[in-house]
Design an enzyme around this catalytic site. Structure first.
Site, mmCIF file in Angstrom:
data_model
loop_
_atom_site.group_PDB
_atom_site.id
_atom_site.type_symbol
_atom_site.label_atom_id
_atom_site.label_comp_id
_atom_site.label_asym_id
_atom_site.label_seq_id
_atom_site.Cartn_x
_atom_site.Cartn_y
_atom_site.Cartn_z
ATOM 1 N N GLN A 93 -30.517 -18.503 26.104
ATOM 2 C CA GLN A 93 -31.552 -17.482 26.153
ATOM 3 C C GLN A 93 -31.708 -16.782 24.813
ATOM 4 O O GLN A 93 -30.914 -16.979 23.888
ATOM 5 C CB GLN A 93 -31.217 -16.468 27.253
ATOM 6 N N HIS A 95 -33.380 -12.794 23.220
ATOM 7 C CA HIS A 95 -33.931 -11.470 23.512
ATOM 8 C C HIS A 95 -34.926 -11.074 22.429
ATOM 9 O O HIS A 95 -34.780 -11.476 21.266
ATOM 10 C CB HIS A 95 -32.823 -10.414 23.578
ATOM 11 N N GLU A 112 -27.307 -7.187 21.309
ATOM 12 C CA GLU A 112 -26.238 -7.354 22.293
ATOM 13 C C GLU A 112 -24.925 -7.622 21.554
ATOM 14 O O GLU A 112 -24.922 -7.996 20.373
ATOM 15 C CB GLU A 112 -26.604 -8.540 23.194
ATOM 16 N N HIS A 169 -28.554 -17.875 22.279
ATOM 17 C CA HIS A 169 -27.155 -17.657 22.636
ATOM 18 C C HIS A 169 -26.922 -17.919 24.115
ATOM 19 O O HIS A 169 -27.860 -17.927 24.924
ATOM 20 C CB HIS A 169 -26.727 -16.221 22.307
ATOM 21 N N ARG A 189 -35.363 -17.079 29.162
ATOM 22 C CA ARG A 189 -34.533 -18.264 29.381
ATOM 23 C C ARG A 189 -35.142 -19.445 28.638
ATOM 24 O O ARG A 189 -36.278 -19.851 28.902
ATOM 25 C CB ARG A 189 -34.427 -18.534 30.886
#
Length: 308
Positions: A93, A95, A112, A169, A189
């Site tokens: 996925q 972000h 993250e 990642h 995804r």
């Protein structure tokens, strides 16, 4: 004021079973839980306080109405803190960064980070890709050269990994992880190994959005972490990262120790047991240390803390 304890929220996942429940002692969790939210102020999923005088109040309520605990008036609650126990590989996925998130109506992107509480021998994660640009990426995808496209990073217990927005990642099975993410709960995804559910359906992908968000900067695919370690007597403090998104600190306590917080801290016990302000704490416990608070620790304890 002393620390305030919070009840974690169980989060079902196709790649979860009993690891989170068993490892962290969350006996009331059902089967099929892949992660727990230790701290969340999402409107539809906010963790609940277990301590007086705020028993039953949500973290969102405290953030909005009791800023004396935090000292950040007028700001959005910045993070979601999770404990993750993958028993299968997660989907690959990406972000969005702040610029992309702003375009779709969110104030922030989603950076993250992961701290590896446990990692089995030979464990690794998906961390980056080999495409030179968008055209090259689409060539990999069209030819289904996933193994050639995806990069991996070996991980070990006590490793800390930063995942900037735009980085391809994925966690893989074989680890137990303390996860920090900005509170923009958006995940695109990219690839899911063609896995199918009980009805024979593959999970939805968000391929175009993922491609639009992806970074091709090789510097984003290097885990350049420079921890700052401070000896505080019976407590060793390690600050792994401090940026505009979050500050993440590890406390390793060995005996009696005093700790002073000028900023609030979202604290989670990840190893050992002991006491905080004469209250018993163990692995899986989550507590808020309010701003300008002095706390007393005792025991053999490793605590991960996040603030902004």
């Amino acid at each position: 004021m002393s620390v305030l304890f919070f009840k974690p929220i169980a989060r079902p996942a196709i790649w979860g079973h009993t690891l989170v429940k068993d490892y962290f002692g969350y006996e009331d969790f059902p089967l099929g839980i892949g992660q727990s939210w230790s701290f969340s102020a999402q409107k539809d999923a906010s963790t609940v306080c277990l301590s007086e005088p705020y028993v039953g109040k949500t973290l969102l309520d405290l953030w909005e109405n009791h800023q004396e605990l935090f000292g950040h008036p007028g700001e959005e609650f910045p993070v979601i803190i999770s404990l993750v126990g993958p028993e299968d590989d997660l989907s690959i996925q990406v972000h969005p960064n702040k610029e992309y998130a702003n375009q779709i109506g969110f104030p922030n992107g989603k950076n993250e980070a992961w701290y590896f509480i446990e990692a089995c021998e030979g464990a690794n994660i998906v961390y980056g890709h080999n495409a030179k640009d968008k055209v090259n990426l689409e060539e990999y995808i069209q030819q289904e050269k996933w193994d050639e496209l995806i990069r991996h990073l070996d991980v070990h217990p006590d490793d800390f990994v930063y995942l900037p927005a735009g980085l391809l990642h994925a966690l893989r099975k074989g680890s137990v992880v303390y996860e920090i993410q900005q509170a923009t709960d958006i995940t695109y995804r990219f690839y899911d190994y063609h896995r199918k559910d009980e009805q024979g359906n593959e999970r939805e992908l968000h391929l175009q959005q993922a491609i639009d968000c992806l970074s091709y900067n090789p510097e984003d695919m290097k885990n350049n972490i420079s921890p700052e370690i401070t000896d505080l007597g019976n407590c060793q403090q390690t600050v792994y990262i401090s940026n505009d998104s979050f500050t993440v600190t590890k406390l390793e306590i060995n005996g009696e120790s005093e700790y002073i917080c000028d900023n609030y801290q979202l604290a989670t016990v990840v190893k050992g047991s002991g006491k905080v302000d004469n209250q018993d704490i163990k692995v899986g416990d989550n507590f808020l240390i309010p701003r300008n608070t002095k706390v007393q620790f005792n025991g053999q304890i490793t605590i991960m803390m996040t603030t902004k």
